[in-house]
Design a protein around this motif. Structure first.
Motif, PDB file in Angstrom:
ATOM      1  N   PHE A 117     -16.695  24.687  44.312  1.00  0.00           N
ATOM      2  CA  PHE A 117     -15.364  25.263  43.700  1.00  0.00           C
ATOM      3  C   PHE A 117     -14.628  24.219  42.921  1.00  0.00           C
ATOM      4  N   GLY A 118     -15.312  23.066  42.948  1.00  0.00           N
ATOM      5  CA  GLY A 118     -14.155  22.132  42.221  1.00  0.00           C
ATOM      6  C   GLY A 118     -13.251  21.580  43.175  1.00  0.00           C
ATOM      7  N   GLN A 119     -13.337  21.847  44.739  1.00  0.00           N
ATOM      8  CA  GLN A 119     -12.176  21.422  45.467  1.00  0.00           C
ATOM      9  C   GLN A 119     -12.035  19.827  45.762  1.00  0.00           C
ATOM     10  N   HIS A 122     -12.949  16.482  40.934  1.00  0.00           N
ATOM     11  CA  HIS A 122     -13.422  15.498  39.906  1.00  0.00           C
ATOM     12  C   HIS A 122     -13.609  16.151  38.679  1.00  0.00           C
ATOM     13  N   GLY A 123     -13.301  17.326  38.163  1.00  0.00           N
ATOM     14  CA  GLY A 123     -13.549  17.713  36.873  1.00  0.00           C
ATOM     15  C   GLY A 123     -14.825  18.456  36.667  1.00  0.00           C
ATOM     16  N   THR A 124     -15.487  18.733  37.728  1.00  0.00           N
ATOM     17  CA  THR A 124     -16.694  19.476  37.573  1.00  0.00           C
ATOM     18  C   THR A 124     -16.904  20.171  39.065  1.00  0.00           C
ATOM     19  N   ALA A 125     -17.572  21.391  38.905  1.00  0.00           N
ATOM     20  CA  ALA A 125     -17.745  22.206  40.308  1.00  0.00           C
ATOM     21  C   ALA A 125     -19.428  22.199  40.550  1.00  0.00           C
ATOM     22  N   GLY A 126     -19.612  22.099  41.976  1.00  0.00           N
ATOM     23  CA  GLY A 126     -21.043  22.159  42.494  1.00  0.00           C
ATOM     24  C   GLY A 126     -21.551  20.734  42.990  1.00  0.00           C
ATOM     25  N   GLY A 127     -22.319  21.051  43.926  1.00  0.00           N
ATOM     26  CA  GLY A 127     -22.929  19.736  44.777  1.00  0.00           C
ATOM     27  C   GLY A 127     -22.111  19.300  45.835  1.00  0.00           C
ATOM     28  N   THR A 128     -22.284  18.188  46.522  1.00  0.00           N
ATOM     29  CA  THR A 128     -21.398  17.616  47.390  1.00  0.00           C
ATOM     30  C   THR A 128     -21.109  16.379  47.113  1.00  0.00           C
ATOM     31  N   VAL A 129     -19.910  15.715  47.477  1.00  0.00           N
ATOM     32  CA  VAL A 129     -19.604  14.320  47.538  1.00  0.00           C
ATOM     33  C   VAL A 129     -19.661  13.631  48.703  1.00  0.00           C
ATOM     34  N   LEU A 130     -20.463  12.746  48.912  1.00  0.00           N
ATOM     35  CA  LEU A 130     -20.737  12.233  50.345  1.00  0.00           C
ATOM     36  C   LEU A 130     -19.755  11.081  50.662  1.00  0.00           C
ATOM     37  N   LEU A 131     -19.196  10.355  49.684  1.00  0.00           N
ATOM     38  CA  LEU A 131     -18.205   9.352  50.150  1.00  0.00           C
ATOM     39  C   LEU A 131     -17.030   9.659  49.503  1.00  0.00           C
ATOM     40  N   PRO A 132     -15.803   9.017  50.094  1.00  0.00           N
ATOM     41  CA  PRO A 132     -14.525   9.416  49.343  1.00  0.00           C
ATOM     42  C   PRO A 132     -14.293   8.842  48.038  1.00  0.00           C
ATOM     43  N   THR A 133     -13.851   9.749  47.170  1.00  0.00           N
ATOM     44  CA  THR A 133     -13.921   9.321  45.767  1.00  0.00           C
ATOM     45  C   THR A 133     -12.435   9.662  45.248  1.00  0.00           C
ATOM     46  N   TRP A 163      -6.070  22.525  42.869  1.00  0.00           N
ATOM     47  CA  TRP A 163      -7.396  22.741  42.181  1.00  0.00           C
ATOM     48  C   TRP A 163      -8.345  23.289  43.214  1.00  0.00           C
ATOM     49  N   GLY A 164      -9.537  23.851  42.827  1.00  0.00           N
ATOM     50  CA  GLY A 164     -10.661  24.296  43.609  1.00  0.00           C
ATOM     51  C   GLY A 164     -10.660  25.896  43.377  1.00  0.00           C
ATOM     52  N   GLN A 165     -10.968  26.473  44.336  1.00  0.00           N
ATOM     53  CA  GLN A 165     -11.299  28.197  44.267  1.00  0.00           C
ATOM     54  C   GLN A 165     -10.090  28.795  43.833  1.00  0.00           C
ATOM     55  N   THR A 183     -10.174  20.691  38.048  1.00  0.00           N
ATOM     56  CA  THR A 183      -9.324  19.600  37.725  1.00  0.00           C
ATOM     57  C   THR A 183      -8.062  20.088  38.156  1.00  0.00           C
ATOM     58  N   PRO A 184      -7.263  19.114  38.801  1.00  0.00           N
ATOM     59  CA  PRO A 184      -5.870  19.472  39.329  1.00  0.00           C
ATOM     60  C   PRO A 184      -5.152  19.874  37.962  1.00  0.00           C
ATOM     61  N   ARG A 185      -4.318  21.043  38.388  1.00  0.00           N
ATOM     62  CA  ARG A 185      -3.330  21.700  37.228  1.00  0.00           C
ATOM     63  C   ARG A 185      -2.293  21.919  38.042  1.00  0.00           C
ATOM     64  N   GLU A 186      -0.886  21.710  37.128  1.00  0.00           N
ATOM     65  CA  GLU A 186       0.350  21.826  37.736  1.00  0.00           C
ATOM     66  C   GLU A 186       0.561  23.177  38.009  1.00  0.00           C
ATOM     67  N   VAL A 187       1.223  23.485  39.152  1.00  0.00           N
ATOM     68  CA  VAL A 187       1.612  24.971  39.381  1.00  0.00           C
ATOM     69  C   VAL A 187       2.877  25.237  38.751  1.00  0.00           C
TER      70      VAL A 187
END
Length: 801
Positions: A117-119, A122-133, A163-165, A183-187
């Motif tokens: 869900f883009g949680q 990084h600007g795109t949703a999908g997959g996994t991120v295995l290392l801290p980015t 950001w995220g779901q 992508t992070p957005r201001e509340v």
């Protein structure tokens, strides 16, 4: 090389792992600006995170989506603490369902794990991120939060980012929910915020005034609006709360600590008693309700369906669901609708509630855990399906270093891991364990050494800053001590410079104010006239202004020669301003001068000194101005103009005015005979209206009609003996003279001829024309005239015999 002494001391089996999960090495790392942060923990659905004092992050539990940040995934649980790879010094962590966040000491946010869900942000949703980015869209962050499949960050400026779901509006866009916001957005619609909390699908924020705001999923009233609805898209103020100092959000319930007494308040889903109202129920608690028996609370955390706090100096209490022993009070199963004590937990400094497990940080063995351990989330080295009902120590241990010089900091090459420090061991690393005056934070000395272990020697100029003598002359003689190359030297405060008039030896040659510095410059003495002009001279360190000329007899030269404040008194003539340069002056503006100044003349005859064309003797022109300055305006130049009221170009002789040019409504002629009617004027066309249209003195000339007498009123006039001239038809007159008998109305050109009456009825000149003999009586009978004469007029037709 001295071999590393590693002594393993644990609070329980199995034996703990070293920092990277393998045997420790003897590689020395440079000690510069050592990081020291508060230990803290975070609990996800089935994984756990821990921040060590040195800013390292460790993780354990489920790693199916790379949420431990080790660079890979694991199909089986990671049951022992494993160091997260690739992070800088971290001060806070947060765990969602299957993703993780970290906040470094510079305010940057890092993320890894599942990203459907883009949680990860990084600007795109999908997959996994295995290392801290690093989350590139964020900087200057002071706090982070995560739960479910979304993330929050709080900026140092009090703004909130999400950001995220967003299926329930938990990202706070304020518009219709969306599946993912990568992508992070201001509340929007929030005041300045000081704390944030993420529930499974809702969020809370604490503002600078102690007020709480909520948004997102609200099926159990967990947002705090006072009612249960599907979603709340715009941050809404939670009513009925005192001033708040801490917040937490669970799956369907919310918790806060009030600022005044440390009381705990809760609302939302209460099916397992997680609101702590004393009774569980399917009906949610829609209004913030105090949890009985709690006060002086300092920290609060909300699990999936249970709650936990720290009271006072470290006492941990829990309430709610206990299916996996997550309440930690020694009993498995059931629920607790009131707070219970966690077994032996009286010195906690930090807490974290996961879906079905809990974590605390303590001073000795740093991380203690309890609850569900099916995915190794307790970090004990094993998994188990049985509930862990009381706290157990995880395999995370403290690293202690031998302190050979007894300065409170140890040798990084001689280390051991244990829950508590053995005698002679300390928790912090020294950069030189052979010198007791060298340790992190030690006062720096001027010795060419890094006494404070920050990687810089002699910083802060130790031993410097005091006055000293250089042995030189003049201003170069005074110096200040400075630490240079490990030694304190006397550095002169001032270098040699050009000599100044200050009673000092500026050029350090042993002579003061030599060469008259600052002298021979023009100056003002303060006296009047020529006596005010002086020249500077350096005397005893002070610039004096010496008079160049004394008073003398006044002469006409534009100067105050006798220094009496008057210039050329008795010597001057009066000159008058000639601003327009016409040779004639303005008597109201004058000056005194020995000779005529430029722009001045000797006379006062100008009447307008702003116009060079106006002066005595100038040619008078008709322009409403006294051009020749004789007191009269336009004399002999004005013309007479006559009023043209009807605007027909012809004037009224009885109304006139004098002017240089024709005023509006005036003309040069007097030929109008009627100035109130523009159609009456000379040369106008005469019309038959009883008026003199062309102003020639005659009315309706040549335009009147001739009318003929119509005595019998049959519309036809007789001859032209009786006529009338008129514009309109007079009564008893006709426009023609076609009648042949103006005494008989039945006789006229418009009447039909009557047979047998011996009359020209239609004035055709013929009598009974077109009549047959059979229809007429004989004109030859003797008594015809007699018979006719005896008949009244008009004579009727008589039948022929």
């Amino acid at each position: 090389m001295v071999p590393l002494l590693l002594v393993a001391m644990s609070c329980g089996d199995p034996a703990p792992m070293s920092d990277n999960g393998s045997e420790p090495t003897t590689t020395r790392q440079k000690l510069s600006a050592p990081v020291k942060v508060d230990r803290t923990v975070a609990a996800g659905a089935y994984h756990s995170l821990f921040v060590q004092k040195n800013g390292e992050v460790w993780g354990w539990g489920q790693n199916l989506s790379g949420q431990l940040g080790t660079g890979s995934t694991n199909s089986t649980p990671v049951t022992s603490p494993t160091k997260t790879i690739g992070l800088v010094s971290i001060k806070a962590v947060a765990a969602g369902q299957t993703h993780s966040l970290a906040l470094d000491t510079s305010g940057q946010v890092w993320a890894w794990g599942k990203n459907d869900f883009g949680q990860v942000g990084h600007g795109t949703a999908g997959g996994t991120v295995l290392l801290p980015t690093r989350v590139a869209a964020l900087s200057g962050i002071q706090a982070i939060a995560a739960n479910g499949n979304f993330s929050l960050a709080l900026g140092q400026d009090g703004r909130v980012w999400a950001w995220g779901q967003n299926a329930s509006g938990q990202v706070g866009k304020g518009t219709a929910p969306t599946s993912a916001e990568p992508t992070p957005r201001e509340v929007n619609s929030l005041p300045t915020i000081r704390a944030i909390a993420a529930g499974h699908n809702h969020a809370l924020a604490l503002d600078a005034d102690g007020k709480v705001w909520g948004w997102g999923k609200n099926d159990f009233g967990q947002v705090g609006t006072g009612s249960a609805t599907s979603s709340v898209l715009v941050p809404t103020l939670v009513a009925n709360l005192p001033r708040v100092k801490a917040i937490a959000a669970g799956s369907g319930h919310s918790l806060v600590i009030d600022e005044q007494f440390g009381n705990v308040w809760a609302w939302g889903q209460n099916s397992s008693g997680q609101v702590g109202s004393g009774t569980p129920g399917a009906t949610p608690v829609l209004t913030p309700t105090p949890v009985n028996g709690l006060f002086a609370a300092t920290r609060v955390s909300a699990g999936h369906s249970f709650s936990m706090i720290i009271m006072g100096n470290g006492l941990v209490k829990t309430w709610g669901l206990n299916a996996s022993g997550q309440l930690g009070h020694g009993v498995a199963g059931g629920n607790s609708v009131v707070p219970v004590d966690v077994v032996g937990m009286t010195d906690a400094t930090a807490i974290a509630a996961g879906y079905h497990h809990a974590l605390t940080v303590r001073p000795d063995c740093p991380v203690w855990t309890w609850g569900n351990n099916g995915q190794g989330q307790l970090g004990t080295g094993t998994t188990t399906t049985a509930a862990t009902t009381a706290p157990v120590a995880s395999l995370v241990l403290n690293t202690f270093y031998f302190d050979g010089d007894m300065d409170g900091f140890g040798d990084e090459y001689i280390a051991l891991e244990s829950c508590t420090a053995p005698d002679g061991y300390v928790e912090d690393v020294d950069c030189d364990d052979f010198t007791s005056t060298t340790f992190p934070g030690a006062p720096e000395q001027c010795n060419g050494m890094d006494d404070s272990c920050d990687g810089v020697a002699d910083e802060g100029n130790p031993g410097g800053g005091t006055t000293c003598a250089t042995g030189l002359l003049g201003v170069c003689a005074t110096g200040t001590t400075a630490c240079t190359s490990g030694s304190v030297v006397c550095a002169q405060n001032q270098s040699a410079s050009n000599e100044q008039c200050d009673n000092l030896d500026n050029d350090c040659d042993g002579a003061v104010d030599d060469g008259n510095p600052g002298g021979l410059q023009a100056c003002a003495t303060g006296d009047q006239g020529v006596c005010g002009e002086g020249v500077t001279y350096c005397t005893h360190g002070v610039i004096d202004c010496v008079q160049k000329q004394g008073p003398s007899a006044e002469v006409c030269d534009g100067a105050d020669n006798d220094c009496d404040t008057l210039t050329d008194e008795g010597m001057t003539s009066t000159w008058y301003r000639d601003a327009d340069g016409d040779g004639h002056g303005n008597g109201s503006v004058s000056t005194q001068a020995c000779t005529r100044p430029s722009g001045y003349v000797a006379n006062t005859s100008d009447c307008n000194d702003a116009n060079a064309g106006i002066y005595p003797g100038a040619l008078e022109t008709c322009d409403s101005v006294d051009n020749d300055c004789n007191g009269s305006v336009d004399e002999g130049e004005m013309l007479t103009w006559y009023r043209d009221a009807d605007g027909d170009g012809y004037g009224n002789a009885s109304l006139s005015t004098q002017a240089c040019t024709p005023p509006s409504g005036y003309v040069a002629n007097t030929s109008d005979c009627h100035d109130n009617n523009a159609s009456i004027r000379p040369n106008a066309s005469e019309v038959c209206d009883g008026m003199d249209n062309n102003c020639n003195g005659t009315v309706d000339e040549g335009v009147m009609k001739t009318w003929y007498l119509d005595a019998d009123g049959d519309g036809y006039g007789a001859t032209n003996y009786y006529t009338a001239q008129s514009c309109a038809q007079p009564a008893g007159y006709a426009a023609n003279f076609a009648d042949c008998n103006d005494t008989i109305g039945a006789v006229n050109p418009g009447t039909a001829e009557q047979c047998g009456d011996f009359v020209d009825n239609n004035c055709s000149g013929l009598i009974d024309e077109n009549c047959s003999e059979e229809t007429c009586f004989s004109r030859e009978t003797a008594d015809f005239e007699r018979q006719v004469s005896m008949l009244p007029w008009p004579w009727p037709p008589l039948p022929c015999p």
